[in-house]
Design a protein around this motif. Structure first.
Motif, PDB file in Angstrom:
ATOM      1  N   ARG A 107      11.379   8.610   1.975  1.00 18.13           N
ATOM      2  CA  ARG A 107       9.831   8.951   1.522  1.00 18.13           C
ATOM      3  C   ARG A 107       9.283   9.782   0.490  1.00 18.13           C
ATOM      4  O   ARG A 107       8.212   9.881   0.095  1.00 18.13           O
ATOM      5  N   MET A 108      10.325  10.710   0.025  1.00 13.29           N
ATOM      6  CA  MET A 108      10.040  11.473  -1.071  1.00 13.29           C
ATOM      7  C   MET A 108      11.505  11.895  -1.635  1.00 13.29           C
ATOM      8  O   MET A 108      12.320  11.458  -1.117  1.00 13.29           O
ATOM      9  N   MET A 153       7.330   3.637  -0.277  1.00 10.05           N
ATOM     10  CA  MET A 153       6.470   4.314   0.745  1.00 10.05           C
ATOM     11  C   MET A 153       5.027   4.623   0.244  1.00 10.05           C
ATOM     12  O   MET A 153       4.983   4.603  -0.976  1.00 10.05           O
ATOM     13  N   GLU A 154       4.178   4.723   0.925  1.00  4.80           N
ATOM     14  CA  GLU A 154       2.880   4.599   0.613  1.00  4.80           C
ATOM     15  C   GLU A 154       2.226   6.084   0.942  1.00  4.80           C
ATOM     16  O   GLU A 154       2.360   6.598   1.918  1.00  4.80           O
ATOM     17  N   TYR A 155       1.098   6.023   0.149  1.00  4.01           N
ATOM     18  CA  TYR A 155       0.267   7.254   0.204  1.00  4.01           C
ATOM     19  C   TYR A 155      -1.420   6.927  -0.390  1.00  4.01           C
ATOM     20  O   TYR A 155      -1.151   6.002  -1.103  1.00  4.01           O
ATOM     21  N   PRO A 156      -2.255   7.619   0.102  1.00  2.83           N
ATOM     22  CA  PRO A 156      -3.498   7.174  -0.533  1.00  2.83           C
ATOM     23  C   PRO A 156      -3.511   7.078  -2.233  1.00  2.83           C
ATOM     24  O   PRO A 156      -3.360   8.226  -2.934  1.00  2.83           O
ATOM     25  N   GLY A 157      -3.765   6.036  -2.614  1.00  2.00           N
ATOM     26  CA  GLY A 157      -3.973   5.795  -4.052  1.00  2.00           C
ATOM     27  C   GLY A 157      -2.326   5.973  -4.738  1.00  2.00           C
ATOM     28  O   GLY A 157      -2.567   5.890  -6.062  1.00  2.00           O
ATOM     29  N   VAL A 158      -1.269   6.198  -4.064  1.00  2.00           N
ATOM     30  CA  VAL A 158      -0.059   6.311  -4.805  1.00  2.00           C
ATOM     31  C   VAL A 158       0.974   5.545  -3.910  1.00  2.00           C
ATOM     32  O   VAL A 158       1.207   5.875  -2.546  1.00  2.00           O
ATOM     33  N   SER A 159       1.900   5.075  -4.636  1.00  2.00           N
ATOM     34  CA  SER A 159       3.140   4.318  -3.709  1.00  2.00           C
ATOM     35  C   SER A 159       4.299   4.786  -4.606  1.00  2.00           C
ATOM     36  O   SER A 159       4.559   4.901  -5.973  1.00  2.00           O
ATOM     37  N   PHE A 160       5.417   5.133  -4.039  1.00  2.00           N
ATOM     38  CA  PHE A 160       6.640   5.397  -4.338  1.00  2.00           C
ATOM     39  C   PHE A 160       7.406   4.178  -4.267  1.00  2.00           C
ATOM     40  O   PHE A 160       7.556   3.634  -2.977  1.00  2.00           O
TER      41      PHE A 160
END
Length: 645
Positions: A185-186, A384-391
């Motif tokens: 995830r990170m 992995m997803e986050y608001p406005g950002v994807s890894f």
């Protein structure tokens, strides 16, 4: 023996009653399959129609974050101020926060419950938060009393926080070592031109307090993801001058962190449907790619009404961008950052194209993208997803793979970033819903350049007949790791596909599904809210489907048992040998090569597991096919066709 009239009447009544009982025993009904299965009645907080009630509430948390990246020691240090508002109808004696970096310690519950052979959610064990100067300040005073249990902090207040508007400011300093393996995830990744830092779960954050369970304090173990309050974020990230930093939200000081050339390219990208370089591949690592040649630079970002923020930094980033066209003439900016190892016309050089197309499709189809930027980051994270950002995975595996992961991770901006469900308990409400919408986005992209296998639920049959299968309602941290893809992603996605394409039809389903998104945007729906809302907008009692598909482990098995002449017509007998009732779609092929389609409602199975349908026709039947479009994951297809001998 003689009988009186009263005795005879009594005997006749007794006989009739006994006959009725015997008849019920011989021909049982299936009503239990159609009855409601959970407590789905409404209240003042959540209505029976699946909407927030007149007294619905949720708490909010605004964050001011300052962080510094030490790329020599691979640490992040900083401070956070959380302005928390208690909108609930009850006073709060304490506040629960998540300390998710504490998962990366030897004695965390997540570490101790990871199988010896490992799994996708392996994590480093030399990390965890170092905290200092913890305080909670209200109008009445300040408290520094707290208790840390695994990945949770219980912060006590000097006096109970008032209901319906009480406010508290929570402050603390924090530091942690960025893990190499961050549970997919990170984490951090070394490439030729530097280290890529993908930073998430990086600050202490408030747990959700809701009307369903109160404080949501489920520990961060591995498979279970996140459940967050909404609020506004002000984020300042300081890094060495040779680092490129991206973050959720809007960059508010571009003139301080971008060169004159980069500012010109940025302005060009904001007007271009084609990808524009901000940092070109041959500029990576050169002093001209940065505003300063030494020292530190602070990047400042802001984001409103979001549940989280994530960021990334590296000396190795190629950076490109293009505009995103949103409804009502609005715009956003698609961006990608990636190392030279990821570059290539068949992969990451198309990342911004993919990001732009994905965001535009979901905005047009479901709900307009609310954020100023959508940034795809090439990292060691599989996706992995986050608001406005994807890894996303940095390895160049070709355009189709990159489209799949990019489209999936940005689809998560709708589930659960906009529709804020509880991922840690109900992963199917974000992973499954997202996998479902990915199917239609993939079909739409570039005239079908890539294929989707989500339009064939029959692909699930091998799993559905496996004796080790688990239900959709299995907690993610409990589910067998081999089953999680099915319980959280594929089976719930197939369920929505069946609802749209087989049970309700596209128009009725789309009306209900879009209404659900708009109704619960930036709120916290529960499973029953979804079930109730779909039923009320579509106008259909679907308890039999929710129970069978989402809260059961049974299967679909329909078949044709007999087709025979009957009074100048035909009598078609169908059977249900499975545990999930379904409507029946039949195609009748006549000897003159004409055909017609017949649909029988699901209610035919309320009376039992066999049903006779009278086909009125003067033609000769040659063939009858059940589920002619092959949509159902019917576990026995051998009895789905009848042919005239």
């Amino acid at each position: 023996m003689t009988y009186s009239k009263s005795s005879l009447l009594f005997s006749m009544l007794l006989f009739t009653f006994s006959a009725l009982i015997n008849a019920q025993e011989v021909i049982p009904d299936n009503q239990h399959l159609f009855d409601n299965f959970t407590y789905r009645q409404g209240d003042v907080y959540r209505t029976a129609s699946g909407k927030p009630g007149p007294e619905y509430w949720q708490n909010s948390a605004d964050y001011n974050l300052e962080a510094t990246l030490d790329d020599k020691n691979h640490t992040v240090s900083g401070n956070v101020t959380i302005h928390y508002t208690n909108n609930s109808p009850e006073t709060l004696d304490f506040i629960w926060l998540y300390l998710e970096q504490d998962r990366f310690t030897e004695n965390s519950r997540g570490t101790l419950t990871t199988p010896v052979q490992g799994n996708r959610y392996n994590g480093d064990t030399e990390g965890g938060f170092e905290l200092a100067d913890v305080s909670a300040k209200t109008k009445t005073g300040t408290s520094t009393k707290y208790l840390i249990t695994d990945t949770r902090m219980q912060l006590w207040l000097d006096k109970p926080l008032a209901a319906k508007g009480g406010e508290v400011d929570i402050k603390m300093n924090f530091k942690f070592k960025v893990p190499v393996e961050g549970m997919d995830r990170m984490g951090r990744l070394d490439v030729k031109d530097g280290t890529i830092y993908a930073i998430a779960q990086w600050y202490p954050r408030v747990a959700v307090f809701d009307d369903v369970v109160g404080w949501n304090t489920d520990p961060y173990l591995g498979a279970g993801e996140f459940y967050c309050e909404y609020g506004n974020y002000d984020v300042k990230i300081t890094a060495s001058a040779d680092q490129t930093v991206i973050c959720s939200g809007k960059l508010v000081n571009p003139n301080e962190v971008l060169t004159k050339t980069q500012l010109e390219r940025w302005a060009q990208a904001e007007k271009s449907d084609e990808t524009v370089y901000i940092i070109k591949p041959d500029e990576v690592g050169k002093p001209t790619a940065h505003v300063k040649t030494s020292g530190m630079v602070t990047w400042h970002f802001k984001m409103e009404n979001t549940r989280d923020v994530a960021w990334a930094a590296s000396k190795a980033f190629i950076w490109d961008a293009a505009k995103i066209n949103l409804p009502e003439g609005k715009m956003a900016l698609a961006q990608s950052v990636y190392p030279k190892e990821s570059d290539g016309k068949t992969a990451w050089s198309r990342s911004t194209e993919f990001t732009k197309a994905s965001i535009e499709f979901y905005s047009k189809t479901y709900f307009s993208f609310p954020y100023p930027n959508a940034i795809n980051v090439a990292a060691s994270v599989g996706g992995m997803e986050y608001p406005g950002v994807s890894f996303c995975e940095y390895k160049n595996r070709g355009a189709a793979d990159l489209w799949d992961v990019t489209d999936h991770e940005f689809g998560h901006n709708w589930f659960p970033m906009i529709v804020g469900s509880n991922e840690r308990r109900y992963p199917w409400m974000d992973e499954g819903f997202n996998t479902f919408i990915n199917h239609y986005s993939t079909k739409d992209f570039n005239n079908g350049e890539f294929t989707s296998n989500q339009d064939s639920p029959r692909n699930l049959i091998q799993y559905l007949t496996n004796e080790n299968r688990e239900g959709i309602d299995t907690y993610p941290d409990v589910a067998n790791s081999r089953n999680l893809a099915y319980t959280a992603y594929y089976k719930p996605a197939a369920g929505l596909y069946l609802l749209r394409e087989y049970i309700l039809g596209a128009e009725r389903f789309d009306n209900a599904f879009k209404s659900y998104i708009h109704t619960w945007a930036y709120k916290h729906p529960q499973p029953n809210d979804f079930f109730n809302h779909i039923e009320n907008v579509a106008g259909e009692d679907l308890a039999w489907f929710w129970k069978g598909w989402f809260y059961g482990n049974g299967n679909i098995d329909l078949g044709i048992t007999e087709v025979k002449p009957y009074q100048g017509n035909y009598l078609i007998t169908v059977e249900n040998d499975g545990q999930i009732p379904m409507p029946v779609h039949l195609q009748i092929i006549y000897t003159d090569n004409t055909n017609e389609n017949i649909s029988l409602p699901v209610e035919i199975w309320q009376r039992g597991n066999s049903w006779e349908h009278l086909l009125k026709t003067t033609k000769q039947v040659q063939r009858v096919v059940l589920d002619p479009n092959k949509m159902l994951p019917d576990v026995n297809v051998l009895n789905d066709t009848w042919n005239k001998l």
